[in-house]
Design a protein around this motif. Structure first.
Motif, PDB file in Angstrom:
ATOM      1  N   LEU A 102       0.846  -1.205   0.000  1.00  0.00           N
ATOM      2  CA  LEU A 102       0.000   0.000   0.000  1.00  0.00           C
ATOM      3  C   LEU A 102       0.878   1.251   0.000  1.00  0.00           C
ATOM      4  CD1 LEU A 102      -2.814  -1.052   2.509  1.00  0.00           C
ATOM      5  CD2 LEU A 102      -3.030  -0.738   0.032  1.00  0.00           C
ATOM      6  N   ALA A 124       1.939   1.836  -3.372  1.00  0.00           N
ATOM      7  CA  ALA A 124       0.846   2.399  -4.175  1.00  0.00           C
ATOM      8  C   ALA A 124       0.727   3.891  -3.902  1.00  0.00           C
ATOM      9  CB  ALA A 124      -0.460   1.678  -3.848  1.00  0.00           C
ATOM     10  N   THR A 125       0.769   4.263  -2.626  1.00  0.00           N
ATOM     11  CA  THR A 125       0.689   5.685  -2.265  1.00  0.00           C
ATOM     12  C   THR A 125       1.836   6.467  -2.901  1.00  0.00           C
ATOM     13  OG1 THR A 125      -0.321   5.069  -0.175  1.00  0.00           O
ATOM     14  CG2 THR A 125       0.607   7.291  -0.318  1.00  0.00           C
ATOM     15  N   ASN A 135       3.447   5.867  -5.615  1.00  0.00           N
ATOM     16  CA  ASN A 135       3.222   6.062  -7.048  1.00  0.00           C
ATOM     17  C   ASN A 135       2.094   7.047  -7.321  1.00  0.00           C
ATOM     18  OD1 ASN A 135       5.010   4.294  -8.827  1.00  0.00           O
ATOM     19  ND2 ASN A 135       4.418   2.870  -7.208  1.00  0.00           N
ATOM     20  N   SER A 142      -2.828   4.751 -11.854  1.00  0.00           N
ATOM     21  CA  SER A 142      -3.176   3.336 -11.896  1.00  0.00           C
ATOM     22  C   SER A 142      -1.966   2.515 -11.495  1.00  0.00           C
ATOM     23  CB  SER A 142      -3.611   2.949 -13.307  1.00  0.00           C
ATOM     24  OG  SER A 142      -4.727   3.732 -13.661  1.00  0.00           O
ATOM     25  N   VAL A 143      -2.111   1.789 -10.405  1.00  0.00           N
ATOM     26  CA  VAL A 143      -0.997   1.014  -9.891  1.00  0.00           C
ATOM     27  C   VAL A 143      -1.416  -0.441  -9.759  1.00  0.00           C
ATOM     28  CG1 VAL A 143       0.629   0.735  -7.982  1.00  0.00           C
ATOM     29  CG2 VAL A 143      -0.175   3.020  -8.594  1.00  0.00           C
ATOM     30  N   VAL A 174      -1.660  -5.427  -5.041  1.00  0.00           N
ATOM     31  CA  VAL A 174      -2.464  -4.229  -4.814  1.00  0.00           C
ATOM     32  C   VAL A 174      -2.862  -3.666  -6.174  1.00  0.00           C
ATOM     33  CG1 VAL A 174      -0.406  -2.735  -4.653  1.00  0.00           C
ATOM     34  CG2 VAL A 174      -2.559  -1.992  -3.645  1.00  0.00           C
ATOM     35  N   THR A 230      -5.027  -0.256  -7.841  1.00  0.00           N
ATOM     36  CA  THR A 230      -5.804   0.969  -7.649  1.00  0.00           C
ATOM     37  C   THR A 230      -5.846   1.701  -8.980  1.00  0.00           C
ATOM     38  OG1 THR A 230      -6.138   2.867  -6.193  1.00  0.00           O
ATOM     39  CG2 THR A 230      -3.875   2.469  -6.910  1.00  0.00           C
ATOM     40  N   LEU A 234      -5.246   7.226  -0.923  1.00  0.00           N
ATOM     41  CA  LEU A 234      -5.551   6.344  -2.047  1.00  0.00           C
ATOM     42  C   LEU A 234      -7.037   6.424  -2.363  1.00  0.00           C
ATOM     43  CD1 LEU A 234      -3.531   3.156  -1.007  1.00  0.00           C
ATOM     44  CD2 LEU A 234      -3.032   4.659  -2.942  1.00  0.00           C
ATOM     45  N   THR A 267      -9.076   1.004  -3.664  1.00  0.00           N
ATOM     46  CA  THR A 267      -7.882   0.164  -3.762  1.00  0.00           C
ATOM     47  C   THR A 267      -8.209  -1.253  -3.314  1.00  0.00           C
ATOM     48  OG1 THR A 267      -6.471   2.054  -3.314  1.00  0.00           O
ATOM     49  CG2 THR A 267      -5.504  -0.111  -2.927  1.00  0.00           C
TER      50      THR A 267
END
Lengths: 345, 803
Positions: B561, B564-565, B567, B574-575, B602, B604, B682, B685
């Motif tokens: 996560l 993801a954050t 990125n 879009s991850v 993950v 998102t 996010l 997700t």
């Protein structure tokens, strides 16, 4: 009658020529060649002609009918082709528009390097051995000829969990465990994995990184075998015209110990910024397994010898791909990872 | 270790070899030369000047106008240094000189006064400030009176020198001395070396008569040699000595201290000089410190000692921390007249421990830690005494005060030439082996076909036959080793089924559009167990570097996560990432945590994004579920896979499921709880995490071909209305159960809730495929089977068929 016929022919041919689509042309066909058309009418009226004129006129009518039919067919073919072409023209697309993307991911660059190394050694008959990342002090140090009190086992440099347990500082404990488990049998293994050291993260240090090591143990394993193996590896990994050189070095678990340089893959040995003008790049450490290590694992070091080598996939990836900061491997920036999607071969 | 080639030339002839070539040879023979430092830095036009006159600049307080004799002329130079004075011999950079850092010297006017050059400090000649003698640290350097105006200043300052910077491996502590380096270089160049000649006149008075010595901790200090030198005149050292020290990275202080440092560098034997009078007791006692005992060391820091630390005392209080640093109370100072030279052997482990505990590393401690040469303990004391007589005008008292229980027996190593050749895969002749050992000055005898070696004590690293194999190989040249491959039993090699399936999982996930992430195993206590499939006591580090990396993780999700954050914050909206890695659970009986390999992912942002065709679709639960199903299918584990609605902390309560394999819980899938999403910046997700180890260890059927159908199948569609809470899975199970063996496949193709469907109800449509591999089905058979399905749906799920 003959004049009438020719007039009719000219009229039909003119209409054929004038038809601009297949529908119009079909109308012409029906109008002139249909059952109710003038040519049929003419044929029907043949009976009224004098007998001697009939063959001549019959022949003439047939010629006219054939001419009209041929023309009509030709025109029909032409119009059909034209219709198709018009349709195709309408269907034309802008081929420069972007394609529908096929969504794929890819290996992390370190996995890419590790698998490339694994695959080379698998082809040479090696197995992959893995072991725990949290290790006993015994396997991480003691069994590798780093007895208690040895400077290299500074508490400050390792992440200890307790006096006897720590996060492994190298993948060598996998070698120690494998040797112990093999109970005197020959070994050919590659050990990849994560390792940990108590370093602050910066451009060249990471508290977590990866290593890949190799170990061969058996009767009459010689230093020349190590050199031959590493030379093949260097050629496979860095290019067929790579040369290697060994320099004496020191590791507690091997004796003799060497460091291996490869001729620079960027400049070929002439000297550049990758090899720092030396023509050589340091790639790995290696050596003949120290007799203490063999003995501790239950081997008779007078009967069995071995070689071991180890390298850092981060360093190899940094050199190979020109990555300048080790932290890139652990920030998981998609813009970084996605650059390693394609093959090089 | 910094090796001045000028200094090295005192012991071994290196005149005929270029420094680059020498460095290369040393590196190839085993000591890596990291750098060659040209101390001249290409400087020219730097000469000796004599300040004939020096007056204050009328326009500037801090400037002086100097008339300087530079040999060929006397010229005016403006100088800003506070210590410039008439009568000094100084370093002058003349106009046209280029100083380090491409600093060009030109004629100039300073506040109206002409200046023809610059009077230089040592720093301006690229000598590090910390090496410049304190007296000149803040100003220009003053040369001895003997310097001749106009003379080139570089040789005078020893700057016409190249220094080799060694990166020494821990085994080669013998090269922590100039003599050790000389032995190595001598061997490489096949040359003998010249050792310093030590001779001086002793005075009649005996050292023993003025100094008593006792060692109370003989196991950590098996040898102690003290010499006494009277009537020394503490002064600045001669320039050559200062130059050597600066080249070696040591700051000159005064002749007495400089001599101890010089001998330390020359012999590798650390020495200490005490002011005899300041000892006050005419006695030296080596003992362990009292717990909590204090000493102020030379660096003016007060140190608190522990009971196991070794100290040198005057019989009452500590005057030095043994092998680490001297005490301020007994330091040699300008007024010192009588000096005690200490040369001792302190046990490596003891010095290492003390040095580490005090956080104090010195040139002395680094050498003691590795073990100094027992033979040089006494030699070094003599060498220092000689130099104190020569350079400080001292009178050396007769003899030494000695306690010596140190074992100086050389290690005996016996090795056969065959063993050496077998181990290397070479054919080196006995003559060549003997010649190499001779070049290394390692005493060797060939006794009945074997080499019998007495390893010199200066080479503490030579203990076993492998050490000798290395000596021979490294000097014979590793380039000469042929390239062979191991012979003997050939092994198939390859991946284990587990490893092969792990690669399949990775390949599937990447093919499905996910990038492989690699995150840290160490995490914070807060995140260690978040989203964990299984929790157990966390594994904590004894000495974490930060709270963020203090315990081992039990779930891969928190760091994914985080990625993801990271990125999303960089506008990669879009991850899709996955990771395989271990989680660490509790402690097993052997004291290690249970390490279990997991896979997690993950998602998102958008899953489909094809803008110009107007196709765009956000990720959702079913994208992730499809990935999980596909992944499990790729390793033959789709059949036993099922999903069960679940409530998990931190997850969306309506969009989360447990993943089960053959009824056993193996994973988690779902949407992150919106409040957690918000915390992490996010949007929607989804995550999944699966116990990969369990999955990969689950037995899998072999791939076995089933015949490609020869007979046609028949399809029937059903549209149903059921209560909203009836799950599709339940209906599917009913259909499968009732359909019997002819029912080949059930596929949901429509789901609808809303207008035209009663409140609290939903409509689903399934397509059913009937098939018999043996023959073509008749309508009647299909109708019969299908009716059973319809009846079961009505009976068991209260389903109403839609027209």
């Amino acid at each position: 009658m003959e004049t009438q016929l020719n007039q009719l022919k000219d009229e039909a041919l003119a209409k054929i020529e004038a038809a601009s689509n297949t529908k119009e042309l079909n109308e012409v066909r029906v109008a002139y060649l249909g059952k109710k058309g003038p040519i049929t009418d003419l044929l029907k009226g043949m009976g009224k002609l004098p007998a001697e004129e009939r063959p001549k006129m019959g022949a003439l009518v047939n010629v006219i009918r054939e001419t009209v039919t041929t023309q009509l067919e030709e025109r029909m073919a032409h119009l059909e082709e034209q219709a198709i072409n018009e349709q195709l023209a309408k269907e034309a697309i802008d081929v420069t528009l972007p394609g529908r993307p096929v969504r794929t991911g890819n290996h992390h660059p370190l996995t890419r390097v590790v698998e490339e190394i694994e695959d080379f050694f698998i082809s040479m008959g090696y197995e992959i051995a893995e072991g725990p990342e949290v290790e006993k002090d015994y396997y991480n140090f003691e069994a590798l000829n780093l007895p208690k009190g040895h400077p290299a086992r500074d508490m400050q440099d390792s992440f200890y969990i307790s006096e006897e347990i720590l996060l492994r500082t190298h993948t060598s404990p996998v070698q120690a465990r494998t040797m112990e488990a093999k109970d005197g049998a020959a070994i050919k293994i590659i050990c990849p994995g994560k390792v940990y050291r108590r370093d602050s993260d910066d451009a060249t240090h990471s508290h977590q990184f990866t290593q890949i090591e190799g170990l061969v143990v058996g009767e009459n394993i010689r230093m020349s075998d190590l050199k031959g193996t590493l030379s093949l590896f260097a050629k496979k990994m860095f290019g067929a015209d790579r040369e290697i050189r060994l320099r004496p070095s020191f590791f507690p678990f091997t004796e003799p110990s060497v460091e291996m340089d490869i001729s620079c893959f960027k400049c070929g040995g002439d000297g550049c910024n990758v090899c720092k003008k030396t023509g050589w790049i340091e790639i790995l450490g290696a050596g003949m397994v120290h007799p203490n290590v063999l003995e501790m694992a239950g081997y008779d070091s007078s009967a069995v010898t071995g070689f071991a080598f180890g390298m850092g996939p981060e360093r190899i990836a940094m050199l190979k791909y020109g990555v300048e900061d080790i932290r890139h491997f652990y920030t998981n920036d998609v813009r970084f990872i996605s650059q390693f999607h394609r093959t090089e071969a | 270790m910094l090796v001045s080639t000028k200094w090295l030339g005192d012991y071994v002839n290196i005149k005929n070899i270029a420094v680059e070539e020498l460095a290369e040879k040393i590196t190839r023979a085993g000591i890596e030369v990291d750098a060659i430092i040209d101390r001249s830095h290409g400087m020219t036009n730097v000469v000796v000047g004599y300040v004939k006159e020096c007056v204050k600049h009328p326009e500037a307080d801090k400037l002086s106008i100097c008339q300087v004799d530079v040999g060929e002329e006397t010229t005016q130079i403006i100088c800003g240094a506070p210590n410039v004075a008439e009568g000094q011999k100084v370093i002058v950079a003349r106009p046209g000189a280029v100083l380090p850092g491409n600093f060009k010297i030109k004629k100039a006017k300073l506040r109206g006064e002409e200046s023809n050059g610059m009077i230089c400090s040592l720093q301006e000649l690229a000598i590090e400030g910390k090496l410049v003698p304190k007296a000149y640290a803040e100003g220009i350097y003053v040369l001895p009176d003997s310097a001749i105006p106009g003379e080139d200043a570089l040789p005078l300052l020893g700057l016409d020198d190249q220094v080799l910077e060694f990166d020494l491996t821990p085994n080669r502590s013998d090269a922590l001395s100039m003599l050790g380096v000389a032995y190595e270089v001598g061997a490489i160049l096949s040359q003998g070396i010249v050792l310093p000649e030590v001779s001086y006149t002793e005075s009649a008075e005996r050292a023993e008569d003025v100094l008593k010595l006792r060692v109370d901790a003989i196991e950590d200090n098996p040898m102690y040699v003290a010499k006494v030198v009277k009537n020394v005149k503490v002064a600045e050292s001669p320039l050559w000595l200062q130059n050597y020290l600066m080249a070696a990275g040591v700051r000159p202080h005064n002749n007495v201290v400089d001599i101890t440092n010089f001998v330390l560098m020359e012999y590798g034997q650390p020495l200490h000089a005490f002011d005899y009078d300041r000892l006050e007791t005419e006695e030296i006692v080596v003992r362990r410190a009292e717990e909590g005992e204090k000493i102020t060391t030379l660096d003016e820091a007060e140190r608190t000692l522990k009971g196991h630390n070794l100290v040198i005392t005057n019989g009452q209080e500590p005057v030095a921390v043994a092998g680490v640093m001297g005490g301020l109370n007994s330091e040699v100072h300008d007024g010192t007249t009588t000096v005690v030279i200490e040369s001792a052997y302190f046990a490596p482990a003891s010095v290492r421990q003390t040095s580490k505990e005090l956080g104090l590393r010195s040139d002395a401690s680094t050498r003691f830690e590795k073990g100094v040469d027992p033979e040089r303990v006494a030699q070094a004391a003599e060498r220092a005494a000689q130099l104190m007589a020569e350079l400080a005008g001292g009178e050396v008292l007769a003899g030494s005060v000695v306690i010596d229980e140190l074992d100086k027996t050389p290690a005996r190593i016996t090795v056969s030439p065959d063993t050496i050749n077998n181990r290397l895969g070479m054919k080196i002749s006995l003559e060549d082996m003997l010649s190499i050992l001779d070049r290394l000055q390692i005493p060797t005898e060939a006794v009945s076909g074997k080499l019998v070696i007495d390893a010199p004590t200066r080479r503490q690293d030579l203990r076993i036959e492998e050490d000798i194999i290395e000596e021979i190989a490294r000097l014979y040249g590793y380039d000469e080793i042929p390239m062979t491959l191991p012979v003997g039993e050939s092994t198939p090699g390859g991946l284990t089924p587990y490893q092969a399936k792990r690669r399949t999982v990775r390949a599937f996930l990447e093919g499905a559009g996910l990038y492989q992430a690699l995150t840290y195993s160490l995490t914070s206590k807060e995140h260690a167990q978040q989203y964990a499939l299984e929790t157990a006591p966390v594994t904590e580090l004894l000495m974490p570097m930060s709270e963020e990396r203090s315990v081992l993780r039990q779930s891969l999700i928190p760091h994914l996560l985080e990625a993801a954050t990271y990125n999303v914050a960089r506008r990669i909206e879009s991850v899709a990432l996955y990771e395989t890695g271990s989680v660490f659970l509790g402690l097993e009986e052997d004291g290690l945590p249970k390490e279990v390999e997991h896979v997690a992912a993950v998602l998102t942002g958008k899953w489909v994004d094809h803008a110009w065709q107007g196709e765009s679709k956000k990720v959702d639960f079913f994208v992730m579920k499809g990935i999980v199903e596909g992944m499990m299918d790729s390793i033959g584990q789709l059949d036993g896979l099922s999903f069960e609605q679940a409530v998990v902390e931190g997850m969306h309560p309506g969009r989360t499921a447990k993943i089960l394999l053959n009824g056993e819980e193996i994973g988690l899938i779902g949407q992150i709880h919106p409040t957690e999403q918000k915390k992490r910046d996010l949007k929607e997700t989804y995550i999944m995490e699966i116990n990969l180890q369990k999955v990969l260890q689950t037995e899998v059927d072999e791939v076995l071909y089933t015949q490609v159908p020869r007979f046609p199948s028949m399809s029937r569609d059903i549209a149903l209305v059921v209560a909203s809470e009836t799950s599709a899975g339940t209906l599917q199970a009913i259909i499968r159960n009732a359909g019997g063996k002819l029912l080949k496949d059930v596929r949901l193709f429509d789901l609808y809730e809303g207008a035209n469907v009663e409140e609290g109800k939903k409509s689903l449509a399934f397509s059913l495929t009937y098939f018999d591999p043996e023959r073509t089905l008749t309508d009647e058979e299909v109708v019969k089977a299908h009716d059973k399905v319809l009846k079961a749906l009505t009976d068991e799920a209260g389903a109403v068929l839609r027209g």
